[in-house]
Scaffold this motif. Sequence first.
Motif, PDB file in Angstrom:
ATOM      1  N   ASP A  98       0.828  -1.219   0.000  1.00 35.84           N
ATOM      2  CA  ASP A  98       0.000   0.000   0.000  1.00 35.84           C
ATOM      3  C   ASP A  98       0.856   1.260   0.000  1.00 35.84           C
ATOM      4  N   ASP A  99       1.827   1.317   0.902  1.00 31.60           N
ATOM      5  CA  ASP A  99       2.703   2.484   0.973  1.00 31.60           C
ATOM      6  C   ASP A  99       3.543   2.621  -0.292  1.00 31.60           C
ATOM      7  N   PHE A 100       3.955   1.490  -0.835  1.00 34.96           N
ATOM      8  CA  PHE A 100       4.757   1.486  -2.053  1.00 34.96           C
ATOM      9  C   PHE A 100       3.984   2.120  -3.210  1.00 34.96           C
ATOM     10  N   LEU A 101       2.741   1.704  -3.376  1.00 38.66           N
ATOM     11  CA  LEU A 101       1.937   2.230  -4.476  1.00 38.66           C
ATOM     12  C   LEU A 101       1.575   3.696  -4.255  1.00 38.66           C
ATOM     13  N   LYS A 102       1.354   4.076  -3.006  1.00 37.53           N
ATOM     14  CA  LYS A 102       1.059   5.475  -2.715  1.00 37.53           C
ATOM     15  C   LYS A 102       2.254   6.371  -2.993  1.00 37.53           C
ATOM     16  N   GLY A 103       3.446   5.801  -2.937  1.00 39.25           N
ATOM     17  CA  GLY A 103       4.655   6.569  -3.164  1.00 39.25           C
ATOM     18  C   GLY A 103       4.998   6.787  -4.627  1.00 39.25           C
ATOM     19  N   LEU A 104       4.250   6.155  -5.531  1.00 40.89           N
ATOM     20  CA  LEU A 104       4.512   6.308  -6.959  1.00 40.89           C
ATOM     21  C   LEU A 104       4.083   7.694  -7.446  1.00 40.89           C
ATOM     22  N   PRO A 105       4.789   8.240  -8.425  1.00 45.84           N
ATOM     23  CA  PRO A 105       4.335   9.498  -9.027  1.00 45.84           C
ATOM     24  C   PRO A 105       2.951   9.311  -9.653  1.00 45.84           C
ATOM     25  N   LYS A 106       2.141  10.328  -9.603  1.00 44.84           N
ATOM     26  CA  LYS A 106       0.770  10.211 -10.109  1.00 44.84           C
ATOM     27  C   LYS A 106       0.729   9.931 -11.610  1.00 44.84           C
ATOM     28  N   ASN A 107       1.782  10.300 -12.315  1.00 46.98           N
ATOM     29  CA  ASN A 107       1.801  10.102 -13.761  1.00 46.98           C
ATOM     30  C   ASN A 107       2.597   8.870 -14.185  1.00 46.98           C
ATOM     31  N   SER A 108       2.850   7.939 -13.258  1.00 46.65           N
ATOM     32  CA  SER A 108       3.693   6.787 -13.593  1.00 46.65           C
ATOM     33  C   SER A 108       3.037   5.849 -14.595  1.00 46.65           C
ATOM     34  N   GLY A 109       1.728   5.701 -14.535  1.00 48.69           N
ATOM     35  CA  GLY A 109       1.024   4.810 -15.445  1.00 48.69           C
ATOM     36  C   GLY A 109       1.187   3.338 -15.120  1.00 48.69           C
ATOM     37  N   LEU A 110       1.771   3.032 -13.975  1.00 48.66           N
ATOM     38  CA  LEU A 110       1.993   1.638 -13.584  1.00 48.66           C
ATOM     39  C   LEU A 110       0.670   0.949 -13.255  1.00 48.66           C
ATOM     40  N   ILE A 111       0.477  -0.232 -13.833  1.00 44.23           N
ATOM     41  CA  ILE A 111      -0.675  -1.073 -13.501  1.00 44.23           C
ATOM     42  C   ILE A 111      -0.248  -2.030 -12.390  1.00 44.23           C
ATOM     43  N   ALA A 112      -0.955  -2.024 -11.277  1.00 41.26           N
ATOM     44  CA  ALA A 112      -0.651  -2.928 -10.164  1.00 41.26           C
ATOM     45  C   ALA A 112      -1.750  -3.975 -10.057  1.00 41.26           C
ATOM     46  N   ALA A 113      -1.355  -5.240  -9.893  1.00 37.61           N
ATOM     47  CA  ALA A 113      -2.349  -6.318  -9.853  1.00 37.61           C
ATOM     48  C   ALA A 113      -1.979  -7.349  -8.792  1.00 37.61           C
ATOM     49  N   GLU A 114      -2.989  -7.793  -8.064  1.00 41.06           N
ATOM     50  CA  GLU A 114      -2.827  -8.780  -6.993  1.00 41.06           C
ATOM     51  C   GLU A 114      -3.076 -10.170  -7.552  1.00 41.06           C
ATOM     52  N   MET A 115      -2.073 -11.030  -7.464  1.00 39.71           N
ATOM     53  CA  MET A 115      -2.131 -12.319  -8.145  1.00 39.71           C
ATOM     54  C   MET A 115      -2.827 -13.426  -7.354  1.00 39.71           C
ATOM     55  N   SER A 116      -3.158 -13.197  -6.101  1.00 40.03           N
ATOM     56  CA  SER A 116      -3.902 -14.201  -5.342  1.00 40.03           C
ATOM     57  C   SER A 116      -5.412 -14.042  -5.515  1.00 40.03           C
ATOM     58  N   THR A 117      -5.825 -13.071  -6.312  1.00 42.86           N
ATOM     59  CA  THR A 117      -7.249 -12.857  -6.570  1.00 42.86           C
ATOM     60  C   THR A 117      -7.881 -14.112  -7.161  1.00 42.86           C
ATOM     61  N   GLY A 118      -9.033 -14.494  -6.619  1.00 42.81           N
ATOM     62  CA  GLY A 118      -9.741 -15.666  -7.125  1.00 42.81           C
ATOM     63  C   GLY A 118      -9.437 -16.940  -6.370  1.00 42.81           C
ATOM     64  N   ILE A 119      -8.433 -16.912  -5.498  1.00 46.10           N
ATOM     65  CA  ILE A 119      -8.100 -18.084  -4.685  1.00 46.10           C
ATOM     66  C   ILE A 119      -8.892 -18.021  -3.384  1.00 46.10           C
TER      67      ILE A 119
END
Length: 326
Positions: A98-119
């Motif tokens: 959470d803190d890592f993603l909040k620290g990204l620049p707003k214009n980074s365009g990085l897509i973040a995805a959680e891979m345990s979804t659906g388990i």
Amino acid sequence: MRYTKSISLLLLAVTVVLSACGNNSNKTLVEGKTNVVTSFYPLYYLASEIGGDNVNVVNLIPAGVEPHDWTPKSQDLTIASKAQLFLYNGAGLEGWTDDFLKGLPKNSGLIAAEMSTGIDLIHGNPEEEEEHADEEHADEEHADEEHDHDLDVDPHTWVSPKSAIIMAANVKNSLIQADAAHKDQFEANYKELVSKLEALNDEFESQLAAAPHKSIVVSHQAFGYLARDYSLKQIAITGLSPDAEPRAQDLLDVAKIVKSEGIKYIYFEELVSPDLAKTIANETDAKLLVLNPIEGLTPKQEKAGENYLTLMEQNLQNLLTGLQEQ
């Protein structure tokens, strides 16, 4: 009981250190490819296999570092901010996300995805809570403090081939989202990988179903999904988290189970201190065998060309040895 003293002394003298390695790919971005940042080795493996030549995969957690405790540095944030895709396990494994993603620049365009979804995630350890119900009732306040980690979500999803199949689909879908132009290649690579994972799952199902015994004693509570998906009973010496150290009574309880069920093997992890497992094995006349949670590769394994599939095959053979010999 003759092993009470040695277990008590060991608890005073030993701190269990979990030290899992991660594939330490060069943390370098490549122009002209989709740059994928993964949090630890299993996702690095899946992304590399499915992404193929069209992606450059950077693994954040370096070799020799336990993923539960690792925290990113500023250079990791810089790399991720310039990448296209960030894949993490979730389910509480990476507490820093959470803190890592909040620290990204707003214009980074990085897509973040959680891979345990659906388990279907495992919450706590119902069997352990049931076994210790009387003890916890007698000293509820102390038990709540000591067993705090047993109430967490089990994050070790990837250790079961069934879960790995779901995670592979999540990786594939995320790659397509980040790089739709190479959808066909991703789909083809995914299909090839999943056929291997499904074959692995079939092996686990058929061979473990035929095993005459079902209880496995492990050094670290990392095999809950494996146990659930293939009808095994996990008896863990330590908890979900590296700092969830057992009490003397917990170790005595495990030793009693080993004796009463005639268990002949105690499973330990190559990158975890084997002292507690070794003590229980010595005091119960059991032997030691490796059961790898595959949080990462050792340099030796990487040099030998080992990967998730080959290590899971080794896990299966060691499980069959332990479950046949009781």
